[in-house]
Design a protein around this motif. Structure first.
Motif, PDB file in Angstrom:
ATOM      1  N   VAL A   1      -4.843   7.400  16.709  1.00  0.00           N
ATOM      2  CA  VAL A   1      -5.742   7.330  16.337  1.00  0.00           C
ATOM      3  C   VAL A   1      -5.560   7.416  14.705  1.00  0.00           C
ATOM      4  CG1 VAL A   1      -5.008  10.166  17.254  1.00  0.00           C
ATOM      5  CG2 VAL A   1      -2.276   8.692  15.851  1.00  0.00           C
ATOM      6  N   LYS A   2      -5.322   5.729  14.230  1.00  0.00           N
ATOM      7  CA  LYS A   2      -5.341   5.364  12.860  1.00  0.00           C
ATOM      8  C   LYS A   2      -6.521   5.180  12.461  1.00  0.00           C
ATOM      9  CE  LYS A   2      -0.832   4.311  12.912  1.00  0.00           C
ATOM     10  NZ  LYS A   2      -0.326   4.918  11.726  1.00  0.00           N
ATOM     11  N   GLU A   3      -7.486   4.204  11.658  1.00  0.00           N
ATOM     12  CA  GLU A   3      -8.293   4.517  11.120  1.00  0.00           C
ATOM     13  C   GLU A   3      -9.496   4.619  12.565  1.00  0.00           C
ATOM     14  OE1 GLU A   3      -6.044   3.614   9.576  1.00  0.00           O
ATOM     15  OE2 GLU A   3      -5.870   2.590   7.885  1.00  0.00           O
TER      16      GLU A   3
ATOM     17  N   ILE B   1       3.705  -1.092  13.596  1.00  0.00           N
ATOM     18  CA  ILE B   1       2.988  -0.531  13.683  1.00  0.00           C
ATOM     19  C   ILE B   1       1.597  -1.121  13.298  1.00  0.00           C
ATOM     20  CG2 ILE B   1       3.060   1.425  12.110  1.00  0.00           C
ATOM     21  CD1 ILE B   1       1.514   1.917  15.455  1.00  0.00           C
ATOM     22  N   ASP B   2       2.144  -1.116  11.908  1.00  0.00           N
ATOM     23  CA  ASP B   2       0.131  -1.999  11.373  1.00  0.00           C
ATOM     24  C   ASP B   2       0.156  -3.251  11.472  1.00  0.00           C
ATOM     25  OD1 ASP B   2      -0.207   0.823   9.970  1.00  0.00           O
ATOM     26  OD2 ASP B   2       0.505   0.105   8.365  1.00  0.00           O
ATOM     27  N   GLU B   3       0.777  -4.124  11.804  1.00  0.00           N
ATOM     28  CA  GLU B   3       0.738  -5.663  12.439  1.00  0.00           C
ATOM     29  C   GLU B   3       0.245  -5.339  13.900  1.00  0.00           C
ATOM     30  OE1 GLU B   3       1.821  -4.114   8.989  1.00  0.00           O
ATOM     31  OE2 GLU B   3       3.650  -4.507  10.389  1.00  0.00           O
TER      32      GLU B   3
ATOM     33  N   SER C   1       6.458   9.072  12.671  1.00  0.00           N
ATOM     34  CA  SER C   1       4.964   8.581  11.741  1.00  0.00           C
ATOM     35  C   SER C   1       6.082   9.274   9.937  1.00  0.00           C
ATOM     36  CB  SER C   1       4.190   9.860  11.826  1.00  0.00           C
ATOM     37  OG  SER C   1       3.010   9.751  10.476  1.00  0.00           O
ATOM     38  N   ALA C   2       5.468   8.219   9.065  1.00  0.00           N
ATOM     39  CA  ALA C   2       6.230   8.007   7.555  1.00  0.00           C
ATOM     40  C   ALA C   2       5.533   9.547   7.126  1.00  0.00           C
ATOM     41  CB  ALA C   2       6.291   6.702   7.525  1.00  0.00           C
ATOM     42  N   GLN C   3       4.164   8.701   7.231  1.00  0.00           N
ATOM     43  CA  GLN C   3       3.838   9.916   6.585  1.00  0.00           C
ATOM     44  C   GLN C   3       3.321  11.207   6.946  1.00  0.00           C
ATOM     45  OE1 GLN C   3      -0.887   9.208   8.097  1.00  0.00           O
ATOM     46  NE2 GLN C   3      -0.732   7.075   6.820  1.00  0.00           N
TER      47      GLN C   3
ATOM     48  N   HIS D   1       1.208   3.787  -3.140  1.00  0.00           N
ATOM     49  CA  HIS D   1       0.643   5.236  -3.157  1.00  0.00           C
ATOM     50  C   HIS D   1       1.827   5.784  -3.942  1.00  0.00           C
ATOM     51  CE1 HIS D   1      -2.766   5.630  -0.729  1.00  0.00           C
ATOM     52  NE2 HIS D   1      -2.695   4.880   0.509  1.00  0.00           N
ATOM     53  N   ARG D   2       3.603   6.118  -3.473  1.00  0.00           N
ATOM     54  CA  ARG D   2       4.212   6.663  -3.663  1.00  0.00           C
ATOM     55  C   ARG D   2       4.725   6.866  -4.961  1.00  0.00           C
ATOM     56  NH1 ARG D   2       4.054   6.052   1.422  1.00  0.00           N
ATOM     57  NH2 ARG D   2       5.615   6.702   3.096  1.00  0.00           N
ATOM     58  N   GLY D   3       4.213   5.281  -5.368  1.00  0.00           N
ATOM     59  CA  GLY D   3       4.312   5.535  -7.057  1.00  0.00           C
ATOM     60  C   GLY D   3       3.319   6.735  -8.119  1.00  0.00           C
TER      61      GLY D   3
ATOM     62  N   LYS E   1       1.092  -1.501  -0.231  1.00  0.00           N
ATOM     63  CA  LYS E   1       0.058  -0.066   0.195  1.00  0.00           C
ATOM     64  C   LYS E   1       0.924   1.278   0.334  1.00  0.00           C
ATOM     65  CE  LYS E   1      -2.852   1.158   3.429  1.00  0.00           C
ATOM     66  NZ  LYS E   1      -2.926   2.535   4.302  1.00  0.00           N
ATOM     67  N   SER E   2       1.992   1.764   0.797  1.00  0.00           N
ATOM     68  CA  SER E   2       2.998   2.417   0.952  1.00  0.00           C
ATOM     69  C   SER E   2       3.793   3.028  -0.123  1.00  0.00           C
ATOM     70  CB  SER E   2       3.738   1.924   2.030  1.00  0.00           C
ATOM     71  OG  SER E   2       2.939   2.421   3.396  1.00  0.00           O
ATOM     72  N   ILE E   3       3.917   1.311  -1.194  1.00  0.00           N
ATOM     73  CA  ILE E   3       4.732   1.799  -2.585  1.00  0.00           C
ATOM     74  C   ILE E   3       3.941   2.291  -3.169  1.00  0.00           C
ATOM     75  CG2 ILE E   3       5.863   0.908  -4.140  1.00  0.00           C
ATOM     76  CD1 ILE E   3       6.809  -0.937  -1.268  1.00  0.00           C
TER      77      ILE E   3
HETATM   78  C1  S3P Z   1       1.589   5.015   6.510  1.00  0.00           C
HETATM   79  C2  S3P Z   1       2.706   5.016   7.301  1.00  0.00           C
HETATM   80  C3  S3P Z   1       2.158   4.831   8.685  1.00  0.00           C
HETATM   81  C4  S3P Z   1       1.381   3.177   8.170  1.00  0.00           C
HETATM   82  C5  S3P Z   1       0.337   3.620   7.260  1.00  0.00           C
HETATM   83  C6  S3P Z   1       1.349   3.796   5.336  1.00  0.00           C
HETATM   84  C7  S3P Z   1       2.899   5.887   5.000  1.00  0.00           C
HETATM   85  O1  S3P Z   1       1.689   5.845   9.632  1.00  0.00           O
HETATM   86  O2  S3P Z   1       0.342   3.366   9.438  1.00  0.00           O
HETATM   87  O3  S3P Z   1      -0.595   2.608   7.280  1.00  0.00           O
HETATM   88  O4  S3P Z   1       2.494   4.708   3.490  1.00  0.00           O
HETATM   89  O5  S3P Z   1       3.723   6.423   4.766  1.00  0.00           O
HETATM   90  P1  S3P Z   1       2.115   6.702  10.325  1.00  0.00           P
HETATM   91  O6  S3P Z   1       3.290   7.158   9.293  1.00  0.00           O
HETATM   92  O7  S3P Z   1       1.614   7.969  10.474  1.00  0.00           O
HETATM   93  O8  S3P Z   1       2.234   6.297  11.720  1.00  0.00           O
END
Ligand code: S3P
Length: 428
Positions: free
Chosen positions: A340-342, A313-315, A165-167, A26-28, A22-24
């Motif tokens: 503060v997730k979904e 974090i997601d696991e 937070s990676a976001q 989005h970024r792609g 999912k993360s990759i």
């Molecule tokens: C994500 C970072 C994580 C993760 C989310 C996807 C991302 O969130 O929980 O499912 O793609 O950067 P946070 O960085 O806010 O923890």
């Protein structure tokens, strides 16, 4: 309401390729959009969240085609995005929202972002505040969506992140690309580094110091479109890793799973708990990938704290499930980000696990779970809390009880893994 499969007589067996990360994915789309030339993404994740990103960039004037799981992005360059007349609908996707805020902060037009009820409760000041320090003009609704971004000329920053937070980090990286000078970002703990790796692959200049925490971003790169195959999502594989570890008699193989170190916390945790997982991987140019073979095992309890959280974090809902079958008391702390997730995942896990008679205690930042107590179904109707990962962990927990459970909100799995229940069936 969905009736869930209960305890399979012979365990889980077979081989599976999980959908793309999912993360990759989005970024792609995002990096493809701001590059020159064409980006081709194969094994793209066609879940609701990633389709929110795809649609948002189409609305920003980027031609994007999709055929099955292959996506072609015709990049418009860093200065080629166009204003959207309508607000951009972020759906349920925090990643789309936070990253796009960073990118649009430096574009010469205004954009309004809206989202669903769950996303509209999630905190956005964690992004708008640091972006304001770069000169961004962003109005939130009391710290939440709807958010309006009035594009401004951005200046460089030397910024210490306040949350792991990676976001947030990625939003600041995308803003820093548009600044006047190099920016430096310092993380509290290392978080997933897909943006950094992919930006480098697209021709950007970004370096991480040997401490693994300090990132320097060079502005105004000329990014070039790339072709890439998205690895299988470790966070999706994790559901089957957990199921096969817990259901006696299981042996499964998951092919081509992304093994980026910032994402493999569950592998490390399973190792400590006495899980039986073997990894076969070949070196690659980009993100590491490999095949995982998982057999069922008797598990020991685990104690995990703050430093281990970002890589898992997601696991964490799955770690809680593993702990609920381990031979002792497990403690998970330092995980307040789950609130503060979904949905508030700490509260949701405690509420739903208690329906299965699991001995779980809620902490402000995690849980304590005694896996030695036998489970007993107190209430067979469980609730996904409109959260894909809560829905899926309940789907796995159901395999550990000998009566069928009902799940409210099962279609929440569309957010990250639309084929989840079909893929689970293939292994049963
Ligand atoms: C994500 C970072 C994580 C993760 C989310 C996807 C991302 O969130 O929980 O499912 O793609 O950067 P946070 O960085 O806010 O923890």
């Amino acid at each position: 309401m969905r009736t869930l499969k209960s305890q399979p007589a012979k365990g889980l067996h077979g081989e599976l390729t999980v959908p793309g990360d999912k993360s990759i994915s989005h970024r792609g789309i995002m990096l493809g959009a701001i590059s020159e030339g064409t980006t081709t993404l194969t094994h793209f994740l066609t879940s609701a969240d990633c389709l929110s990103t795809l649609a948002a960039f189409q609305q920003l004037g980027v031609p994007i085609e999709r055929e099955g799981t292959t996506v072609t992005v015709h990049g418009v360059g860093l200065h080629g995005l166009k204003a959207s007349e309508e607000p951009l609908d972020m759906g349920n996707s925090g990643t789309t929202t936070r990253l796009i805020m960073g990118l649009l902060a430096g574009q010469p037009f205004s954009t309004t972002l809206i989202g669903d009820a769950s996303l509209s409760k999630r905190p956005m000041r964690r992004v708008s505040d640091p972006l304001a320090a770069m000169g961004a003009d962003i109005t939130t609704t009391d710290g939440h969506l709807p958010v309006t971004i009035n594009g401004e000329k951005l200046h460089a920053v030397d910024y210490q992140l306040k949350v792991a937070s990676a976001q947030v980090k990625s939003a600041l990286i995308l803003a820093a690309l548009q600044a006047d000078e190099p920016s430096t970002l310092t993380e509290l703990l290392p978080t997933r580094d897909h943006t950094e790796r992919m930006l480098t692959a697209f021709g950007g200049e970004i370096t991480t110091a040997s401490d693994g925490l300090t990132i320097t971003v060079q502005p105004q790169p000329q990014l070039k479109g790339q072709s890439m195959t998205v690895p299988g999502d470790m966070s999706s594989a994790a559901f089957f890793m957990t199921a096969a570890s817990l259901v006696p008699g299981s042996q499964i193989t998951l092919k081509d799973v992304g093994l980026n170190k910032t994402r493999t916390g569950l592998l490390d945790i399973l190792n400590v708990m006495g899980g039986d997982v073997s990894v076969e991987s070949e070196p690659t140019d980009g993100e590491p990938i490999g095949d995982l073979t998982i057999r069922s095992a008797n598990l020991k309890p685990i104690d995990i704290g703050k430093a281990q959280i970002p890589a898992v974090i997601d696991e964490l809902p799955l770690v809680a499930l593993l702990a609920a079958k381990a031979d002792g008391i497990s403690r998970i702390t330092g995980a307040e980000e789950l609130r503060v997730k979904e949905t508030d995942r700490i509260s949701a896990i405690v509420t739903e696990f208690k329906k299965l008679g699991i001995d779980i205690e809620e902490l402000p930042d995690g849980f304590v779970i005694d896996g030695r107590k036998p489970w007993h179904v107190v209430d067979p109707v469980l609730d996904a809390h409109d959260d894909h990962r809560i829905g899926m962990v309940i789907g796995i927990a159901a395999l550990l009880v000998d009566q069928p459970l009902q799940l409210k909100g099962a279609d929440s799995v569309r957010i990250s893994y639309p084929e989840f229940f079909d893929d689970l069936d293939k292994l049963l």
